[in-house]
Design an enzyme around this catalytic site. Structure first.
Site, short mmCIF file in Angstrom:
data_model
loop_
_atom_site.label_atom_id
_atom_site.label_comp_id
_atom_site.label_asym_id
_atom_site.label_seq_id
_atom_site.Cartn_x
_atom_site.Cartn_y
_atom_site.Cartn_z
CE LYS A 130 -4.17 -2.26 1.82
NZ LYS A 130 -5.30 -1.89 2.85
CG ASP B 54 -8.20 0.35 3.22
OD1 ASP B 54 -8.68 -0.50 2.92
OD2 ASP B 54 -6.88 0.37 3.08
#
Ligand code: ATR
Length: 271
Positions: free
Chosen positions: A66, A102
């Site tokens: 990420k 997220d």
């Protein structure tokens, strides 16, 4: 023409994303194909560029990529900038556009099943300061957030990054922090299969409190079991997982995800 997308991770075989996206493509009749591609760290950039050259619409990115995903992008939105991490790379006109969904997934955890329409929490305690903590804190701020982490220096770095509404705390301050808190979020790996359980007493929390555990294997962590025993609200990690896919699906297809709640309930029933 079939629209192609994938999730890149390492390991990634356990990922539920292909199932979620392909179910949604089928449900809306969209010609899409979604796969999981195991991508070791040293192959990440090359894989991203190859898939872009092959005409993929984009990729979702999971552990451990990420942070690199964020740095690789040509354009980053605010969430990516603030978290230093991206979980969605879109390929548009030969450029890489990074997003982090997220936070949107976590936002859904705040919608209480037991009390629809309950007001948002006012005193939040976040446990952990690893990669999973940033989008949670980003979503909560500018609300007051207390970050407790075993390694306090990491909590301090996050608190500094996210500004004056955040404070950093030692792990042993948790009992004090929980007094009157109405939100607790576990972003640590404690409680995951194969890891020690997260052993804290939730009794000092507000009776209206919500406890979110972003762990989803197992789905019913000891933390959530204790919360339920005390009559507190709970949200599990599958909620975040399913709902972080919703903005990605929209970005890939231009369509709303057809039935995220149904998908979530089905996955929960299988766990
Ligand atoms: P990720 O980036 O995937 O979230 P990570 O950076 O290793 O993974 O973060 C895991 C989190 O779980 C960290 O907050 C870690 O605390 P440290 O920063 O002190 O390492 C926390 N964690 C892991 N094992 C723990 C334990 N036994 N007790 C308390 N916290 C733990």
């Amino acid at each position: 023409m079939v629209m192609k997308a994938a999730v890149l991770g390492h390991p990634v075989s356990q990922s539920l994303s292909p199932r979620i996206f392909n179910e949604w493509f089928d449900a809306v009749g969209f010609p899409g194909e979604y796969e999981a591609i195991d991508t070791p760290p040293d192959a990440f950039e090359e894989t991203v560029r190859r898939l872009m050259a092959e005409g993929y619409a984009g990729v979702n990115v999971t552990l451990p990529h990420k942070n690199v995903a964020a740095s690789l992008a040509d354009f980053r939105n605010k969430a990516v900038e603030r978290c230093g991490a991206a979980n969605l790379l879109l390929f548009r006109s030969g450029k890489i556009i990074a997003d982090n969904t997220d936070g949107a997934g976590f936002a859904r955890c705040l919608v209480r099943r037991d009390k629809p329409g309950a007001s948002l929490p006012s005193k939040a305690v976040v446990l952990g300061a690893g990669g999973a903590a940033s989008p949670v804190i980003n979503q909560l701020t500018p609300q007051r957030v207390h970050i407790a982490n075993r390694t306090k220096a990491k909590a301090e770095a996050l608190a500094e990054n996210f500004g004056p509404s955040c404070s950093a705390h030692d792990w042993d301050e948790i009992p004090e922090l929980l007094k009157g808190a109405d939100l607790l979020v576990n972003t640590t790996s404690l409680g995951m299969k194969g890891q020690p359980t997260l052993d804290i007493d939730l009794a000092p929390m507000s009776p209206d409190a919500l406890v979110v555990d972003i762990v989803y294997a197992p789905l019913q962590t000891e933390l959530l079991k204790q919360a339920r025993k005390l009559g507190l609200g709970t949200s599990n990690g599958l909620t975040m997982l399913v709902y972080q896919a919703v903005p990605s699906f929209l970005a890939y297809t231009g369509l709303r995800a057809p039935s995220p709640e149904k998908t979530l309930r089905a996955l929960e029933a299988e766990k």
